[in-house]
Write an enzyme that holds these catalytic residues in place. Structure first.
Site, short mmCIF file in Angstrom:
data_model
loop_
_atom_site.label_atom_id
_atom_site.label_comp_id
_atom_site.label_asym_id
_atom_site.label_seq_id
_atom_site.Cartn_x
_atom_site.Cartn_y
_atom_site.Cartn_z
N GLY A 143 -31.72 2.43 -10.30
CA GLY A 143 -31.57 1.19 -9.54
C GLY A 143 -30.13 0.73 -9.43
O GLY A 143 -29.70 0.28 -8.37
N ASN A 167 -42.66 5.36 -7.72
CA ASN A 167 -42.46 3.96 -8.13
C ASN A 167 -41.01 3.63 -8.45
O ASN A 167 -40.70 2.55 -8.93
CB ASN A 167 -43.40 3.58 -9.28
CG ASN A 167 -43.10 4.35 -10.56
OD1 ASN A 167 -42.11 5.07 -10.65
ND2 ASN A 167 -43.95 4.18 -11.56
N CYS A 219 -17.43 -4.44 -29.63
CA CYS A 219 -16.71 -5.67 -29.97
C CYS A 219 -17.64 -6.87 -29.75
O CYS A 219 -17.64 -7.82 -30.51
CB CYS A 219 -15.47 -5.84 -29.09
SG CYS A 219 -14.18 -4.63 -29.38
N CYS A 222 -37.58 -1.91 -17.65
CA CYS A 222 -38.12 -2.22 -16.31
C CYS A 222 -39.57 -1.76 -16.19
O CYS A 222 -40.37 -2.38 -15.51
CB CYS A 222 -37.29 -1.54 -15.23
SG CYS A 222 -35.60 -2.14 -15.16
N CYS A 231 -55.93 -1.84 -23.41
CA CYS A 231 -54.68 -2.38 -22.87
C CYS A 231 -54.10 -1.31 -21.95
O CYS A 231 -54.81 -0.40 -21.52
CB CYS A 231 -53.71 -2.77 -23.98
SG CYS A 231 -53.09 -1.36 -24.91
ZN LIG Z 1 -14.60 -2.47 -29.77
#
Ligand SMILES: [Zn+2]
Lengths: 467, 99
Positions: free
Chosen positions: A106, A134, A239, A253, A425
């Protein structure tokens, strides 16, 4: 009599010979086709193994004006050249640069399309997935004709149709710590258009050890995020996120859904950032993050912390080398798989509390009195459901447990026998959680259907819709 | 203290799927101040309706959540000790990985 048999016999033999000759011809045809395909694949592989030397091959012997562009380039990219801030220099920078796009989904679709159109000298596409129907609502680079084929092949074909003058390299494989250094080393810029957490850490780390700027985008549901990592002294992914989030916070997704145009918007912006880094114009999103909320049409651009001096990957005292990168276990670190296909199967309850979808079909045919509770969320239940099943979403089961009892009693009353309780389910994980809960709350005989609706569609009712 | 709180990247699901909350939070009685630390515990008790472990870990946000005060990473303005002011906008955003 004998004569006739012999006569018939030789006719049969002649017929047999003709048939074998035809077969032989067909086999020979197939061999030469396969040989040609092998040769073509080897050529693609060879190209993938070479460094991406872009500019000279684009020129390919064409006469170059004093500004470094061919007449064909001047005409094709004229609207770029007319931009005072971009101009000839910007365009030559694009032609000289090479960009690796990780993921042809996507996000990657618009990234790759724009990078090809705008004349990036060499584009590498890495993905091991095949195109599925799909995917097409959001992965706009792939046409129906390529369903079942490799995404990189489909994406490269689309790019070639738009711009035959650039180099395209197909890496038809999953990017992993074992091959990433080799692949990334051939490019100037990396675009992260993947769909999972371990790949995000891996690609960021790889860009740190190989010293490449990284254009990172993500989209889910109706929201998107975008930033540039490890560029001009800015932070890397670690970081910002030194510790990975709990796996329960990592939605995909394929579970949560995504509005097709949302990754499209983020992918377009990733292409823009990549073009800015490649051409050297403007101010990139390094040290900032763009946050897109499609539902409220809001774009927020926030200021991020700078590079962390203590960062595991890019910190001042970081001891993170190419060797440590290659041996780092990203799936273990994030506790989540790189591939959607390698979804872990939950095994929470005992086998005696589970039945197969075929066994469930048999008990319907036997007219065994029972109820089937479907514990998917209500909006899933609206997509498709087994007839007569009752929707009680897992999150509501605790509150609505009395409903289970009343449905069971109703069936028992109508049939004159006691009714059994089954749970289903989508894939057979939440149904186990539900059975586990039910068995501890007054329904010790509850059972779930192994593999959920997916196995029902696969083993019992091929016309049952899958999603 | 009047604040605007926003939840994104799926965190809105933890507070009844409402993304933007206009709230009035009482500052500390002793010094009349309100820090991000105070706000976090207020959010935890007043707004988060389910799965608090998806929002908090210890006395901070869980890994993978960015906290932004007036569009600025809280790491840049003092982290937990950041003092909030009237009409500040605080955004909690969970990082996305999909594509
Ligand atoms: Zn870093």
């Amino acid at each position: 009599m004998d004569c006739k048999i012999v006569g018939n016999g030789s006719a049969d033999i002649i017929h047999e010979i003709e048939k074998l000759k035809l077969d032989k011809k067909e086999i020979e045809n197939r061999i030469s086709k396969l040989e040609a395909q092998l040769k073509a694949d080897e050529a693609v592989q060879m190209k993938a193994n070479q460094a991406c030397s872009s500019y000279d091959s684009i020129l390919d012997g064409h006469a170059v004006s004093s500004n470094g562009l061919t007449p064909g380039m001047i005409y094709r990219y004229s609207r770029h050249l007319l931009l005072p801030d971009f101009g000839v220099e910007g365009q030559i920078n694009l032609a000289k640069s090479s960009i690796l796009v990780v993921g042809a989904g996507g996000l990657g679709s618009p990234v790759v399309l724009y990078l090809a159109s705008c004349g990036i000298g060499c584009i590498g596409i890495v993905d091991s997935d095949i195109v599925e129907l799909n995917n097409l609502h959001r992965q706009i680079i792939h046409p129906e004709a390529y369903v079942g084929h490799a995404k990189v092949k489909s994406a490269a074909a689309a790019c070639r149709a738009i711009n035959s003058s650039i180099n395209l390299v197909e890496h038809n494989q999953a990017l992993q710590a074992s091959n990433a250094l080799d692949i990334v080393s051939k490019y100037d810029i990396v675009v992260d258009a993947t769909d999972n957490l371990p790949s995000r850490y891996m690609i960021s780390d790889c860009c740190v050890v190989m010293n490449k700027p990284l254009i990172s985008g993500a989209a889910l549901g109706l929201e998107g995020q975008l930033t540039v990592y490890h560029h001009k002294g800015g932070p890397c992914y670690r970081c910002l996120f030194p510790t990975p989030p709990p796996t329960a916070a990592c939605q995909r997704c394929s579970d949560s859904g995504v509005l097709g145009v949302v990754p499209g918007v983020i992918g377009c912006l990733q292409a823009l950032e990549a073009i800015k880094v490649a051409s050297g114009i403007g101010e990139t999103l390094s040290g900032r993050m763009l946050i897109f909320d499609a539902l409220s049409s809001r774009i927020r651009i926030v200021k991020l912390r700078g590079r962390s001096l203590q960062c595991f990957a890019c910190g001042d005292h970081a001891d993170f080398t190419q060797q440590s990168f290659q041996s780092f276990d990203y799936e273990g670190f994030t506790q989540s798989p790189m591939s959607d296909k390698a979804r872990p199967k939950l095994s929470l309850i005992s086998d005696s509390a589970r039945i197969t979808s075929r066994e469930y079909k048999d008990l319907i045919d036997r007219q065994e009195p029972h109820i089937l509770v479907d514990v998917r969320p209500a909006h899933h239940f609206k997509i498709t459901a087994i007839p007569e099943s009752i929707n009680i979403p897992l999150s509501a089961l605790e509150d609505q447990i009395s409903l289970v009892d009343s449905y069971l009693k109703e069936v028992a009353k109508d049939s004159g026998k006691s009714a059994s309780l089954y749970v289903v389910c989508r894939r057979g994980n939440d149904s186990q959680r539900a059975v586990d809960f039910l068995s501890k709350n007054g329904f010790p005989l509850a059972k779930d259907i192994i593999g959920g609706l997916e196995s029902w569609a696969q083993d019992v009712d091929p016309s049952f819709p899958i999603y | 203290m009047q604040l605007t709180l926003e939840f994104g990247g799926g965190l809105d699901l933890l507070c009844q799927s409402v993304k933007i909350h206009h709230v009035d939070v009482t500052p500390n009685v002793e010094n009349g101040k309100l820090t991000l630390r105070d706000l976090l515990s207020w959010v935890r008790t007043s707004l988060i309706k389910e799965r608090p472990e998806m929002f908090m870990k210890g006395d901070s946000v869980r890994p993978g959540i960015l906290v932004l005060v007036n569009d600025c990473d809280w790491e840049l303005c003092g982290g937990h000790d950041t003092e909030l002011e009237e009409k500040d906008v605080v955004v909690f955003i969970s990082t996305l990985h999909g594509g």
